[in-house]
Enzyme design. Structure first.
Site, mmCIF file in Angstrom:
data_model
loop_
_atom_site.group_PDB
_atom_site.id
_atom_site.type_symbol
_atom_site.label_atom_id
_atom_site.label_comp_id
_atom_site.label_asym_id
_atom_site.label_seq_id
_atom_site.Cartn_x
_atom_site.Cartn_y
_atom_site.Cartn_z
ATOM 1 N N CYS A 1 1.062 -1.274 0.370
ATOM 2 C CA CYS A 1 -0.241 -0.378 0.066
ATOM 3 C C CYS A 1 0.845 1.388 0.087
ATOM 4 O O CYS A 1 1.745 1.579 0.829
ATOM 5 C CB CYS A 1 -0.738 -0.411 1.099
ATOM 6 S SG CYS A 1 -1.336 1.611 1.671
ATOM 7 N N LYS B 1 -10.828 -8.305 5.254
ATOM 8 C CA LYS B 1 -10.206 -8.086 6.410
ATOM 9 C C LYS B 1 -10.280 -8.237 7.571
ATOM 10 O O LYS B 1 -11.805 -9.162 7.612
ATOM 11 C CB LYS B 1 -10.394 -6.724 6.305
ATOM 12 C CG LYS B 1 -10.499 -6.138 5.203
ATOM 13 C CD LYS B 1 -10.449 -4.592 4.941
ATOM 14 C CE LYS B 1 -10.117 -3.697 4.025
ATOM 15 N NZ LYS B 1 -11.134 -2.285 3.595
ATOM 16 N N VAL C 1 -6.338 1.285 5.447
ATOM 17 C CA VAL C 1 -4.486 1.511 5.682
ATOM 18 C C VAL C 1 -4.270 2.002 5.757
ATOM 19 O O VAL C 1 -4.801 2.700 4.348
ATOM 20 C CB VAL C 1 -3.845 0.042 5.630
ATOM 21 C CG1 VAL C 1 -4.499 -1.064 6.313
ATOM 22 C CG2 VAL C 1 -3.735 -0.233 4.067
ATOM 23 N N GLU D 1 -5.724 8.117 8.020
ATOM 24 C CA GLU D 1 -5.291 9.337 7.868
ATOM 25 C C GLU D 1 -3.444 9.073 7.313
ATOM 26 O O GLU D 1 -3.358 9.761 7.859
ATOM 27 C CB GLU D 1 -5.716 10.308 7.999
ATOM 28 C CG GLU D 1 -6.941 10.322 7.668
ATOM 29 C CD GLU D 1 -8.186 9.591 6.124
ATOM 30 O OE1 GLU D 1 -7.173 10.260 5.424
ATOM 31 O OE2 GLU D 1 -8.235 9.409 6.146
ATOM 32 N N SER D 2 -2.970 8.379 6.046
ATOM 33 C CA SER D 2 -1.315 8.456 6.131
ATOM 34 C C SER D 2 -1.150 9.840 6.471
ATOM 35 O O SER D 2 0.395 9.916 7.458
ATOM 36 C CB SER D 2 -1.016 8.131 4.804
ATOM 37 O OG SER D 2 -1.592 8.951 3.457
#
Lengths: 215, 213
Positions: free
Chosen positions: B4, B31, B44, B57-58
């Site tokens: 990802c 999942k 993710v 939230e990256s």
């Protein structure tokens, strides 16, 4: 532009922090050439510092002001609490577009039931946060950045004709009432009849819409 | 999930700051129930700290890590420079969904339109590097914004999209410089592994996320 909700965010932060500033409104239907030197796409708001530094995107401008100016901090100091406020901001992100679509649909006398259902769902998500936290405001028991970032759209629910979208969200209604008691929010509240006047002219495509209410 | 690009952002920051961490990968095609307690949306990456606090939230996880942990600061201290990094991040914001659209395209005809759009987005980034006259997006050293952008540029080769950076020489130089960064190298996945994952992912294979293990 006096009625823009994104600019409203920045004005709330400037006022809350007591930062001296000058507002230059532009006519969004007839943008002056010089404005494109401030923002390549001509969007608002743009913040220009005394050193001629330009900052755009309302959230970025608000965070910049909180970082750059002393005094009352609107964002919490704790990194996790700051992250929480940013996550809440993400949770809210569909609301601006949905409220605008509702407004346009209603003004153009189109069906907007589905839009209102979607908006209510977004408001339920926010309601859940307030319920879970059991606090008055989104950041705790005192007003903080996240409340100011969300406020402009809630102030507009009434004039947009979608105030019924908070009928199932009592905690959110209480939050709205508490926000209206905040001195900063009050100072910047736009008179309902002036807003209605602006909206009428805007939807008639009148280029003077943005100036409605000015003497 | 090992492949990802959003999770890669967080991994890069964890590594760059030398923060001890444990990675738990989940199969996005299957999942586990417990994951929804970590992020109700089941997306993710999610960061969980030793106090059990959850952050998702990256970009938010990355900023949190930079603020919460000492050592090398990846975001500038100066408020205006920090704002500049965030404005560049906004400039980049259409790239992830364009790359996903490209990945999921139904037929070859959609390709040229998407490639052109990507090329336009990359031109905006090229302009930034040209105006700044620096090697990296935040200056002459690598910083947060470079790590936030990198994962998608890393995947260009595997997606056969290298031509999208043909007309953006500074961006190409930036990519080469990024590959030399110790943190980026440590986290880098080779083209073959990326391709292996993509093939299985497009076939909706539940084994995709485990490719190479």
């Amino acid at each position: 532009m006096r009625f823009c909700p994104y600019s409203h965010r920045t004005r709330l932060v400037l006022k809350a922090k007591g930062i001296r500033h000058e507002i230059v409104n532009i006519n969004l239907r007839n943008k002056p050439e010089w404005y494109y030197t401030k923002h390549p796409l001509g969007q608002i708001p743009v913040l220009e510092t005394s050193q001629c530094q330009l900052i755009y995107e309302s959230v970025i401008a608000c965070e910049y002001l909180d970082d750059a100016y002393p005094g009352r901090k609107l964002f919490p100091c704790d990194p996790y609490e700051r992250a929480r406020q940013k996550m809440l901001s993400e949770l809210f992100c569909k609301v601006p577009q949905l409220t605008k679509e509702c407004l346009v649909a209603l003004r153009c006398r189109r069906e907007c039931t589905d839009l209102k259902v979607a908006l209510r769902q977004e408001f339920c998500n926010l309601e859940e946060i307030l319920d879970y936290q059991n606090t008055t405001f989104f950041g705790g028991d005192c007003i903080s950045m996240i409340d100011y970032l969300l406020w402009p759209w809630f102030e507009r629910l009434d004039v947009y004709g979608i105030a019924d979208c908070v009928s199932h969200t009592p905690a959110l209604r209480l939050w709205i009432a508490s926000m209206k008691q905040d001195p900063t929010v009050c100072a910047l509240l736009t008179d309902k009849s002036i807003f209605q006047g602006y909206l009428s002219l805007y939807f008639q495509n009148n280029p003077n819409a943005f100036d409605f209410g000015l003497c | 999930m090992r492949f990802c690009p959003f999770a890669e952002r967080t991994l890069l920051v964890l590594k760059a700051k030398g923060i001890r961490h444990e990675v738990i990968n989940i199969n996005l095609k299957n999942k586990p129930e417990w994951f929804f307690k970590k992020n109700p949306l089941g997306l993710v990456p999610v960061l969980e700290n030793s106090k059990g606090q959850l952050i998702y939230e990256s970009a938010i996880t990355c900023e949190y890590l930079d603020e919460a942990y000492s050592g090398k600061k990846l975001l500038p201290e100066d408020p205006y420079e920090k704002a500049c990094q965030k404005m560049i991040f906004e400039l980049f914001s259409k790239v992830p969904s364009l790359v996903t659209s490209f990945l999921r395209r139904q037929n070859k005809e959609d390709c040229s339109g998407l490639k052109e759009e990507l090329h336009r987005e990359f031109s905006k980034l090229e302009e930034v590097l040209t105006n700044k006259k620096t090697a990296f997006f935040g200056g002459n050293s690598l910083s947060m914004i470079d790590y936030l952008i990198w994962p998608w540029l890393e995947r260009l080769e595997a997606l056969e999209l290298n031509e999208c950076v043909d007309h953006t020489p500074k961006l190409k130089l930036w990519m080469a410089a990024m590959r030399k960064d110790p943190t980026v190298s440590a986290v880098l996945i080779d083209v073959k592994a990326h391709k292996g994952f993509i093939d299985l992912y497009l076939q909706n294979s539940p084994e995709a996320c485990d490719y190479g293990l």
